[in-house]
Design a protein around this motif. Sequence first.
Motif, PDB file in Angstrom:
ATOM      1  N   ILE A 161       0.804  -1.208   0.000  1.00 48.53           N
ATOM      2  CA  ILE A 161       0.000   0.000   0.000  1.00 48.53           C
ATOM      3  C   ILE A 161       0.847   1.274   0.000  1.00 48.53           C
ATOM      4  N   LEU A 162       2.027   1.243   0.645  1.00 47.84           N
ATOM      5  CA  LEU A 162       2.893   2.415   0.674  1.00 47.84           C
ATOM      6  C   LEU A 162       3.908   2.370  -0.455  1.00 47.84           C
ATOM      7  N   GLN A 163       4.273   3.553  -0.927  1.00 43.00           N
ATOM      8  CA  GLN A 163       5.294   3.663  -1.969  1.00 43.00           C
ATOM      9  C   GLN A 163       6.662   3.368  -1.363  1.00 43.00           C
ATOM     10  N   GLU A 164       7.309   2.323  -1.840  1.00 36.49           N
ATOM     11  CA  GLU A 164       8.596   1.925  -1.283  1.00 36.49           C
ATOM     12  C   GLU A 164       9.679   2.940  -1.646  1.00 36.49           C
ATOM     13  N   PRO A 165      10.517   3.324  -0.687  1.00 35.80           N
ATOM     14  CA  PRO A 165      11.597   4.274  -1.001  1.00 35.80           C
ATOM     15  C   PRO A 165      12.653   3.650  -1.906  1.00 35.80           C
ATOM     16  N   ALA A 166      13.460   4.481  -2.534  1.00 38.17           N
ATOM     17  CA  ALA A 166      14.479   4.002  -3.473  1.00 38.17           C
ATOM     18  C   ALA A 166      15.468   3.069  -2.786  1.00 38.17           C
ATOM     19  N   TYR A 167      15.743   3.286  -1.508  1.00 35.30           N
ATOM     20  CA  TYR A 167      16.698   2.422  -0.786  1.00 35.30           C
ATOM     21  C   TYR A 167      16.042   1.132  -0.286  1.00 35.30           C
ATOM     22  N   LEU A 189      12.034  12.174   8.721  1.00 38.43           N
ATOM     23  CA  LEU A 189      11.736  12.386   7.304  1.00 38.43           C
ATOM     24  C   LEU A 189      10.724  11.388   6.752  1.00 38.43           C
ATOM     25  N   SER A 190      10.116  10.619   7.645  1.00 39.45           N
ATOM     26  CA  SER A 190       9.203   9.574   7.181  1.00 39.45           C
ATOM     27  C   SER A 190       7.964  10.147   6.507  1.00 39.45           C
ATOM     28  N   ASP A 191       7.572  11.383   6.863  1.00 37.19           N
ATOM     29  CA  ASP A 191       6.351  11.925   6.284  1.00 37.19           C
ATOM     30  C   ASP A 191       6.437  12.026   4.766  1.00 37.19           C
ATOM     31  N   VAL A 192       7.595  12.402   4.248  1.00 40.61           N
ATOM     32  CA  VAL A 192       7.738  12.462   2.790  1.00 40.61           C
ATOM     33  C   VAL A 192       8.337  11.185   2.210  1.00 40.61           C
ATOM     34  N   ASN A 193       9.180  10.523   2.972  1.00 41.28           N
ATOM     35  CA  ASN A 193       9.877   9.339   2.440  1.00 41.28           C
ATOM     36  C   ASN A 193       9.049   8.062   2.481  1.00 41.28           C
ATOM     37  N   HIS A 194       8.142   7.959   3.446  1.00 41.68           N
ATOM     38  CA  HIS A 194       7.506   6.661   3.685  1.00 41.68           C
ATOM     39  C   HIS A 194       5.987   6.686   3.808  1.00 41.68           C
ATOM     40  N   HIS A 195       5.352   7.844   3.767  1.00 43.86           N
ATOM     41  CA  HIS A 195       3.920   7.904   4.062  1.00 43.86           C
ATOM     42  C   HIS A 195       3.022   7.895   2.833  1.00 43.86           C
ATOM     43  N   SER A 196       3.541   8.216   1.680  1.00 43.62           N
ATOM     44  CA  SER A 196       2.692   8.288   0.482  1.00 43.62           C
ATOM     45  C   SER A 196       2.256   6.884   0.059  1.00 43.62           C
ATOM     46  N   ILE A 197       1.028   6.796  -0.455  1.00 38.23           N
ATOM     47  CA  ILE A 197       0.581   5.494  -0.943  1.00 38.23           C
ATOM     48  C   ILE A 197       1.263   5.197  -2.277  1.00 38.23           C
ATOM     49  N   SER A 198       1.313   3.934  -2.606  1.00 38.68           N
ATOM     50  CA  SER A 198       1.901   3.507  -3.871  1.00 38.68           C
ATOM     51  C   SER A 198       1.149   4.148  -5.030  1.00 38.68           C
ATOM     52  N   LYS A 199       1.874   4.460  -6.066  1.00 38.76           N
ATOM     53  CA  LYS A 199       1.258   5.075  -7.248  1.00 38.76           C
ATOM     54  C   LYS A 199       0.772   4.023  -8.243  1.00 38.76           C
ATOM     55  N   ASN A 200       0.919   2.742  -7.892  1.00 42.96           N
ATOM     56  CA  ASN A 200       0.590   1.669  -8.838  1.00 42.96           C
ATOM     57  C   ASN A 200      -0.382   0.640  -8.253  1.00 42.96           C
TER      58      ASN A 200
END
Length: 357
Positions: free
Chosen positions: A7-13, A157-168
Amino acid sequence: MAFIDEILQEPAYGWKNAEGKLVTPSIKQLYSEAFSRINIFKDKRNWISLISWVMAVCMLPFVFVFLFHYFSFWLLGAAVLYSMVIMSTHGTIWFHRYCTHKAFTFSHPVWRFITQNLVLRTFPEEMYVVSHHVHHVKVEEPGDPYNAHAGIMYCMLSDVNHHSISKNLSEENYKKATHFLSHSGVKINSYKQYQKWGSIASPLYTIGLWLLNWSFWYGAFYLMGGHGLACALFGGALFWFVLVRAFNYTGHGNGQAKHQDGIDFDRSNLSVNQTRPGYFSGEWHNNHHLYPGSARAGFLPYQIDLAWNYIYLLHKVGAVSSYRDSKPLFLKNQLAKYQAAQAALKAEEELEVVVSK
């Protein structure tokens, strides 16, 4: 892959490495991810990650005006009170107990709207609610959006790095995701709109409500105490905006086991009952992890719960139609058993003393 895992957009790392262990990114990686996530020129679907930072930047001028034109210790005290108690308690009531855990229900949408806008808005509900559900399912495991094991900046920094839902998300999974916010009054995007904007919440609704909220509260603060009070309280809101991001680190023992016997009863995770968040906002965090769906988290006699006081008051006047209170369960399942075990231990020690004599 399970719904909660995607459900969450996975970070690049990434959440975890090839061995399945938590990835602890460097500070450079964290900031690189943050600036990538707020880049709306790269992808306009990043708007929801950007909006809360835009709110923070917009609060900065109020801080400078207060400090250089209206500063007084009385106004500073008002800003601290607004930040540490009022904003914090509202966050517990609205974002935590209502929007995320549905611990109580309103009798009419007007009471929901009033509660939603009791204080200055600093971030959209979506950015808190969805990620917090993931946090409870995967607490301190890879995929926990504010995993204390990864360090304080991972949480900050989790609010921008880890909180957005997946775009797919598939249409089916997107509909599941919308259920997290369907009761909150937030204007929800259709699946087609989600594909365009990458969020559950409508951009027009989110930005429109933000502007109306700020306009109302600046006017109200001005009538109460002029531009000085208004600027001071807007500055206090910014302080809370920053401070609350550290809580998910400190509230989980800074990534270490810091439980205290007789205080922290849930040992399945690192959450602890801290006195400052407890007294100032009703955030007795270990109790909350023990009974996340409870409208009350202050279970022990000294654990004042201002958020619960607000909910209970609204219930008494008919604005809250129902709530869940897990204090009786805590007293029966945790406290009584702990006290019985302590009494048995004391009796055993006294018997040993008698025998030794």
